[in-house]
Write an enzyme that holds these catalytic residues in place. Structure first.
Site, mmCIF file in Angstrom:
data_model
loop_
_atom_site.group_PDB
_atom_site.id
_atom_site.type_symbol
_atom_site.label_atom_id
_atom_site.label_comp_id
_atom_site.label_asym_id
_atom_site.label_seq_id
_atom_site.Cartn_x
_atom_site.Cartn_y
_atom_site.Cartn_z
ATOM 1 N N ASP A 149 0.827 -1.291 -0.120
ATOM 2 C CA ASP A 149 -0.225 -0.095 -0.249
ATOM 3 C C ASP A 149 0.862 1.182 -0.032
ATOM 4 O OD1 ASP A 149 -2.362 1.659 0.226
ATOM 5 O OD2 ASP A 149 -2.680 1.187 2.304
ATOM 6 N N GLY A 173 0.946 -10.247 4.332
ATOM 7 C CA GLY A 173 2.041 -9.247 5.244
ATOM 8 C C GLY A 173 1.435 -8.850 6.435
HETATM 9 N N1 APR Z 1 5.203 -5.475 -4.714
HETATM 10 C C1 APR Z 1 4.721 -6.644 -4.824
HETATM 11 N N2 APR Z 1 4.400 -7.014 -3.459
HETATM 12 C C2 APR Z 1 4.817 -6.236 -2.324
HETATM 13 C C3 APR Z 1 5.619 -5.085 -2.251
HETATM 14 C C4 APR Z 1 5.771 -4.518 -3.779
HETATM 15 N N3 APR Z 1 6.260 -3.407 -3.827
HETATM 16 N N4 APR Z 1 5.594 -4.457 -1.087
HETATM 17 C C5 APR Z 1 5.230 -5.471 -0.085
HETATM 18 N N5 APR Z 1 4.854 -6.448 -0.994
HETATM 19 C C6 APR Z 1 4.119 -7.726 -0.500
HETATM 20 C C7 APR Z 1 4.464 -8.281 0.895
HETATM 21 O O1 APR Z 1 5.711 -8.729 0.903
HETATM 22 C C8 APR Z 1 3.311 -9.201 1.210
HETATM 23 O O2 APR Z 1 3.781 -10.508 0.734
HETATM 24 O O3 APR Z 1 2.742 -7.923 -0.556
HETATM 25 C C9 APR Z 1 1.961 -8.778 0.547
HETATM 26 C C10 APR Z 1 1.232 -8.192 1.171
HETATM 27 O O4 APR Z 1 1.670 -7.491 2.363
HETATM 28 P P1 APR Z 1 1.085 -6.050 3.115
HETATM 29 O O5 APR Z 1 1.257 -4.957 2.047
HETATM 30 O O6 APR Z 1 1.357 -6.014 4.386
HETATM 31 O O7 APR Z 1 -0.487 -6.322 2.749
HETATM 32 P P2 APR Z 1 -1.653 -6.842 3.901
HETATM 33 O O8 APR Z 1 -1.006 -8.154 4.769
HETATM 34 O O9 APR Z 1 -2.855 -7.065 2.925
HETATM 35 O O10 APR Z 1 -1.850 -6.041 5.108
HETATM 36 C C11 APR Z 1 -2.901 -4.857 4.690
HETATM 37 O O11 APR Z 1 -0.955 -3.244 5.443
HETATM 38 O O12 APR Z 1 0.128 -1.427 5.283
HETATM 39 C C12 APR Z 1 -0.894 -1.996 5.255
HETATM 40 O O13 APR Z 1 -2.757 -0.133 4.715
HETATM 41 C C13 APR Z 1 -2.210 -1.475 4.625
HETATM 42 O O14 APR Z 1 -3.318 -1.666 6.599
HETATM 43 C C14 APR Z 1 -3.304 -2.540 5.498
HETATM 44 C C15 APR Z 1 -2.440 -3.647 5.652
#
Ligand code: APR
Length: 173
Positions: A33, A124
């Site tokens: 995000d 994540g």
């Molecule tokens: N490109 C592809 N994948 C990515 C990238 C990127 N640039 N950055 C991170 N990821 C991967 C992470 O390694 C993980 O495997 O995206 C996957 C999802 O992780 P998160 O971003 O933490 O998403 P999520 O688990 O759905 O949590 C959502 O996190 O910060 C926030 O605002 C968001 O509160 C919400 C929560």
């Protein structure tokens, strides 16, 4: 099935749409995000802010999807979804995760778009165990794409270990 699993930074992909793993407020966060908002520029948060709230502070309930332009991204659109927080698997997590993928594809079709990339939603910060998420995603996409070869779907992992997990799940369907 027009489905590929890759390791990449999703913000670099020049597709019709990339999917953001957002939170219900849609105003940015950490993980993918944060990366998407940084790469798109502040106009993305403005566009999210303009989306109607379903209740105070909620612009996208868990399991749903919303679409905005991609602004500074190479992708033309961002489809924001809110995955479930993992609470052990007995709180509707698989259904809510599947709903994110289904609703994102529904929006894609509704906008006459074809090429989309998903990150590993919920895997994540939200704590969904990767192998269990991958199994849900593989089954859901198999069901969605079985009778529709017009779409081009990329599962965009952020590590080779995650790519291997998702590829195994796709191969097992
Ligand atoms: N490109 C592809 N994948 C990515 C990238 C990127 N640039 N950055 C991170 N990821 C991967 C992470 O390694 C993980 O495997 O995206 C996957 C999802 O992780 P998160 O971003 O933490 O998403 P999520 O688990 O759905 O949590 C959502 O996190 O910060 C926030 O605002 C968001 O509160 C919400 C929560």
């Amino acid at each position: 099935m027009p489905l590929t699993v890759i390791t990449a930074d999703i913000t670099q992909l020049a597709l019709d749409a990339i999917v953001n793993a957002a939170n219900p407020g849609l105003l940015g966060g950490d993980g993918v995000d944060g990366a998407i908002h940084r790469a798109a520029g502040p106009a993305l948060a403005q566009a999210c802010l303009a989306l109607p709230q379903t209740r105070p502070g909620v612009r996208c309930p868990t399991g749903e999807a919303r679409i905005t332009p991609g602004f500074g991204l190479p992708a033309r659109h961002v489809i924001h979804v809110v995955g479930p927080v993992w609470h052990g698997g007995e709180h509707g997590e698989p259904e809510l995760l599947a709903s994110c993928y289904r609703q994102a594809l529904h929006l894609l079709r509704a906008h006459h778009l074809q090429r989309i990339a998903f990150p590993a939603i919920s895997c994540g910060v939200y704590g969904y165990p990767a192998a269990r998420a991958a199994a849900v995603v593989a089954r859901t996409l198999d069901d969605e794409l079985r009778h529709d070869d017009s779409l081009d779907v990329v599962l965009c992992c952020y590590s080779e270990a995650m790519q291997a997990t998702f590829q195994r799940a796709v191969n097992a369907v």
